[in-house]
Scaffold this motif. Structure first.
Motif, mmCIF file in Angstrom:
data_model
loop_
_atom_site.group_PDB
_atom_site.id
_atom_site.type_symbol
_atom_site.label_atom_id
_atom_site.label_comp_id
_atom_site.label_asym_id
_atom_site.label_seq_id
_atom_site.Cartn_x
_atom_site.Cartn_y
_atom_site.Cartn_z
ATOM 1 N N GLY A 327 -12.329 -5.569 -3.196
ATOM 2 C CA GLY A 327 -13.404 -6.054 -4.426
ATOM 3 C C GLY A 327 -14.838 -7.158 -4.437
ATOM 4 N N SER A 328 -14.550 -7.645 -2.870
ATOM 5 C CA SER A 328 -16.029 -8.435 -2.608
ATOM 6 C C SER A 328 -17.474 -8.190 -2.085
ATOM 7 C CB SER A 328 -15.247 -9.468 -1.169
ATOM 8 O OG SER A 328 -14.174 -10.357 -1.672
ATOM 9 N N SER A 329 -18.080 -8.620 -1.643
ATOM 10 C CA SER A 329 -19.718 -8.566 -1.888
ATOM 11 C C SER A 329 -20.009 -8.968 -0.369
ATOM 12 C CB SER A 329 -20.510 -8.146 -2.874
ATOM 13 O OG SER A 329 -20.154 -7.285 -3.622
ATOM 14 N N ALA A 330 -21.183 -8.081 0.017
ATOM 15 C CA ALA A 330 -21.372 -8.925 1.391
ATOM 16 C C ALA A 330 -23.059 -8.727 0.902
ATOM 17 C CB ALA A 330 -21.136 -8.860 2.410
ATOM 18 N N LEU A 331 -24.129 -9.744 1.154
ATOM 19 C CA LEU A 331 -25.564 -9.695 1.502
ATOM 20 C C LEU A 331 -25.955 -9.097 2.979
ATOM 21 C CD1 LEU A 331 -26.757 -12.117 -0.545
ATOM 22 C CD2 LEU A 331 -26.976 -9.977 -1.350
ATOM 23 N N VAL A 332 -27.054 -8.462 3.563
ATOM 24 C CA VAL A 332 -27.093 -7.954 4.798
ATOM 25 C C VAL A 332 -29.144 -8.029 5.297
ATOM 26 C CG1 VAL A 332 -27.178 -6.480 7.324
ATOM 27 C CG2 VAL A 332 -25.286 -7.070 5.040
ATOM 28 N N PHE A 333 -29.131 -9.424 5.977
ATOM 29 C CA PHE A 333 -30.191 -9.264 6.129
ATOM 30 C C PHE A 333 -31.353 -8.601 7.053
ATOM 31 C CE2 PHE A 333 -28.738 -12.684 3.415
ATOM 32 C CZ PHE A 333 -30.032 -12.659 2.531
ATOM 33 N N SER A 334 -32.795 -8.270 6.935
ATOM 34 C CA SER A 334 -33.016 -8.176 7.902
ATOM 35 C C SER A 334 -34.829 -8.068 7.814
ATOM 36 C CB SER A 334 -33.086 -6.308 8.158
ATOM 37 O OG SER A 334 -34.209 -5.715 8.706
ATOM 38 N N ALA A 335 -35.871 -8.596 8.863
ATOM 39 C CA ALA A 335 -37.717 -8.686 8.662
ATOM 40 C C ALA A 335 -37.775 -8.511 9.736
ATOM 41 C CB ALA A 335 -37.322 -10.622 8.558
ATOM 42 N N GLY A 336 -38.901 -8.166 9.413
ATOM 43 C CA GLY A 336 -39.695 -7.608 10.183
ATOM 44 C C GLY A 336 -41.015 -7.766 9.849
ATOM 45 N N ALA A 337 -42.056 -8.012 10.991
ATOM 46 C CA ALA A 337 -43.797 -7.925 11.093
ATOM 47 C C ALA A 337 -44.169 -7.119 10.047
ATOM 48 C CB ALA A 337 -44.248 -7.309 13.208
ATOM 49 N N GLY A 338 -45.302 -7.739 9.778
ATOM 50 C CA GLY A 338 -45.863 -7.304 7.937
ATOM 51 C C GLY A 338 -46.281 -8.585 7.300
ATOM 52 N N PHE A 339 -45.623 -9.088 6.763
ATOM 53 C CA PHE A 339 -44.836 -9.703 7.702
ATOM 54 C C PHE A 339 -43.403 -8.599 5.833
ATOM 55 C CE2 PHE A 339 -44.897 -12.218 10.757
ATOM 56 C CZ PHE A 339 -43.299 -12.356 11.014
ATOM 57 N N THR A 340 -42.095 -8.348 6.578
ATOM 58 C CA THR A 340 -41.155 -7.535 5.035
ATOM 59 C C THR A 340 -40.230 -8.313 5.229
ATOM 60 O OG1 THR A 340 -42.491 -5.284 5.200
ATOM 61 C CG2 THR A 340 -40.667 -5.142 3.941
ATOM 62 N N TRP A 341 -39.425 -9.088 4.589
ATOM 63 C CA TRP A 341 -37.936 -9.679 4.737
ATOM 64 C C TRP A 341 -37.342 -8.452 3.935
ATOM 65 C CZ3 TRP A 341 -42.033 -12.296 3.984
ATOM 66 C CH2 TRP A 341 -42.639 -12.746 4.892
ATOM 67 N N SER A 342 -36.011 -7.893 3.978
ATOM 68 C CA SER A 342 -34.877 -7.633 3.150
ATOM 69 C C SER A 342 -33.354 -7.664 3.346
ATOM 70 C CB SER A 342 -34.816 -5.302 3.613
ATOM 71 O OG SER A 342 -36.081 -4.823 4.044
ATOM 72 N N CYS A 343 -32.969 -7.511 1.672
ATOM 73 C CA CYS A 343 -31.667 -7.184 1.818
ATOM 74 C C CYS A 343 -31.007 -6.475 0.733
ATOM 75 C CB CYS A 343 -31.897 -8.975 0.795
ATOM 76 S SG CYS A 343 -29.864 -9.524 0.846
ATOM 77 N N LEU A 344 -29.972 -6.373 2.017
ATOM 78 C CA LEU A 344 -28.658 -5.148 1.573
ATOM 79 C C LEU A 344 -27.428 -6.653 0.784
ATOM 80 C CD1 LEU A 344 -30.697 -4.045 3.511
ATOM 81 C CD2 LEU A 344 -28.375 -2.656 3.944
ATOM 82 N N LEU A 345 -27.312 -5.518 -0.986
ATOM 83 C CA LEU A 345 -26.075 -5.803 -1.063
ATOM 84 C C LEU A 345 -24.785 -4.703 -1.095
ATOM 85 C CD1 LEU A 345 -24.046 -7.778 -2.892
ATOM 86 C CD2 LEU A 345 -24.990 -6.765 -4.727
ATOM 87 N N VAL A 346 -23.861 -5.107 -0.692
ATOM 88 C CA VAL A 346 -22.679 -4.051 -0.135
ATOM 89 C C VAL A 346 -21.944 -5.230 -0.755
ATOM 90 C CG1 VAL A 346 -24.136 -2.715 1.747
ATOM 91 C CG2 VAL A 346 -21.967 -4.611 1.662
ATOM 92 N N GLU A 347 -20.694 -3.520 -1.654
ATOM 93 C CA GLU A 347 -19.191 -4.142 -1.840
ATOM 94 C C GLU A 347 -17.940 -3.306 -1.247
ATOM 95 O OE1 GLU A 347 -16.780 -2.976 -6.041
ATOM 96 O OE2 GLU A 347 -19.486 -3.396 -5.756
ATOM 97 N N SER A 348 -17.410 -4.072 -1.590
ATOM 98 C CA SER A 348 -15.874 -3.401 -0.560
ATOM 99 C C SER A 348 -15.433 -2.864 -2.096
ATOM 100 C CB SER A 348 -15.556 -4.310 0.321
ATOM 101 O OG SER A 348 -14.037 -3.436 1.249
ATOM 102 N N PRO A 349 -14.814 -1.440 -1.918
ATOM 103 C CA PRO A 349 -14.891 -1.199 -3.003
ATOM 104 C C PRO A 349 -12.804 -1.546 -3.455
ATOM 105 C CG PRO A 349 -14.547 0.691 -1.738
ATOM 106 C CD PRO A 349 -15.809 -0.629 -0.547
ATOM 107 N N ALA A 350 -12.797 -1.631 -4.113
ATOM 108 C CA ALA A 350 -11.596 -2.067 -4.971
ATOM 109 C C ALA A 350 -10.260 -0.585 -4.722
ATOM 110 C CB ALA A 350 -11.061 -2.823 -6.081
ATOM 111 N N ARG A 351 -9.313 -1.395 -4.119
ATOM 112 C CA ARG A 351 -8.655 0.697 -3.561
ATOM 113 C C ARG A 351 -7.406 0.551 -4.415
ATOM 114 N NH1 ARG A 351 -12.505 3.306 -0.755
ATOM 115 N NH2 ARG A 351 -12.870 1.721 0.705
#
Length: 351
Positions: A327-351
């Motif tokens: 039921g909770s979520s997390a952000l996961v980051f990445s960044a690299g030359a160019g430059f480009t920045w990324s953020c992934l939003l993932v959720e742990s499904p409630a069982r």
């Protein structure tokens, strides 16, 4: 960018070699100043030795496929990302990974977006799955994302080729499914990316275009190109763009997932695997303003920066630790030359 329905993360994996490269040895040999070693904050980083980067990706992928009880012939698309030399001059490592996994009906795609490659590959495969027509047999569509990097001498010095970053060797893999299934470990809710092409010069410097790889120097030297950029432009363009980009991708990823930084469901933030000083000065203060209630996870102390693999390795560590809670979520980051920045939003499904 968000799919019309959540894309399932079936599972994720990280392969690390047993070999280690020691910071103390880099200091003793004169390659790394003691003060720089303290700023990086790594005692050692993984060293793959003779294991080629695409083989590291295959090892990670096999672990993921075995854990899911699936074989390569079930894959529809495979995207492989990398930062540094894959072992041959003119060649497609994505097709090699597909062949080694017996994924002969999958579409192999190579992603070369430097350190942000893994996150970019996740975005491409998520969009591919979300836009693909349903299979006639009504079976789920499966996509695999892999990365593999090895920062080997003499062409690359993992401790001294860059500022504020030490480079570790690894293979990573994430298996995606649409539609998501009840037993998927995470749901991929959104991916936000932003770029600033005005900063491409930081990795080009004042060097003219060469005719062969490493035509200007015997090894990759990002310090030299960054010094040239800073002499011309100073530090402000990058620091301002970095702060602005982090704020933008956080806001966008959360908004696409129907959340904001104050949402109590957002419990964890996975930082990119940069040096300790770089994170403390350039990342953590900005994130504290936006998602101060979430736990910041610095998972790179034992690995260093994994080239294109930071985002996928972050997902793998979340899975291994059972985070976030259902039921909770997390952000996961990445960044690299160019430059480009990324953020992934993932959720742990409630069982």
């Amino acid at each position: 960018m968000r799919p019309t329905e959540p894309v399932g993360i079936v599972t994720a994996g990280l392969w690390l070699p047993e070999g280690r490269s020691l910071a103390s040895e880099a200091v003793a040999s004169g390659r790394l100043r003691r003060s720089d070693a303290r700023a990086l904050g790594h005692e050692s980083v993984p060293d793959a030795g003779a294991v080629a980067p695409p083989d590291a990706a295959v090892l990670a992928a096999r672990g993921v496929m075995d854990a899911a009880g699936l074989t390569g012939d079930g894959l529809d698309v495979l995207a492989h990302a990398w930062m540094y030399h894959q072992g041959h001059d003119l060649w497609s490592p994505a097709h090699y990974v597909a062949r080694r996994l017996d994924a002969l009906r999958a579409l192999p795609i190579g992603i070369q977006q430097v350190c942000n490659g893994g996150a970019a590959a996740m975005g491409l495969v998520m969009a591919w799955l979300a836009s693909s027509a349903p299979d006639a047999s009504a079976r789920p569509r499966l996509g695999l994302v892999t990365t593999g990097d090895r920062f080997a001498e003499p062409g690359f010095d993992r401790w001294a080729s860059d500022f504020g970053v030490a480079y570790g060797d690894a293979g990573t893999a994430v298996l995606l499914r649409r539609p998501a299934a009840d037993d998927d470990v995470l749901l991929l809710r959104s991916i936000a990316m932003v770029a600033d092409p005005l900063l491409e010069e930081m990795h080009r410097g004042a060097d003219p275009f060469s005719q062969v790889a490493r035509g200007h120097r015997d090894r990759v030297d990002m310090r030299a190109t960054k010094r040239a950029y800073l002499r011309t432009h100073g530090v402000l363009p990058f620091t301002s763009s970095n702060r602005r980009a982090i704020r933008t991708i956080v806001s966008q990823a959360l908004a696409d997932g129907g959340m904001d930084g104050r949402d109590p469901r957002l419990t964890h933030v996975v930082l990119p695997r940069f040096g300790a000083k770089t994170l403390a000065e350039a990342w953590i203060p900005v994130l504290a303003e936006q998602v101060g209630g979430a736990h910041l996870l610095d998972l790179g102390r034992e690995t260093g920066h994994l080239g294109a693999g930071d985002a996928l390795a972050g997902l793998a560590e979340l899975v291994a630790r059972g985070l976030p809670a259902p039921g909770s979520s997390a952000l996961v980051f990445s960044a690299g030359a160019g430059f480009t920045w990324s953020c992934l939003l993932v959720e742990s499904p409630a069982r």
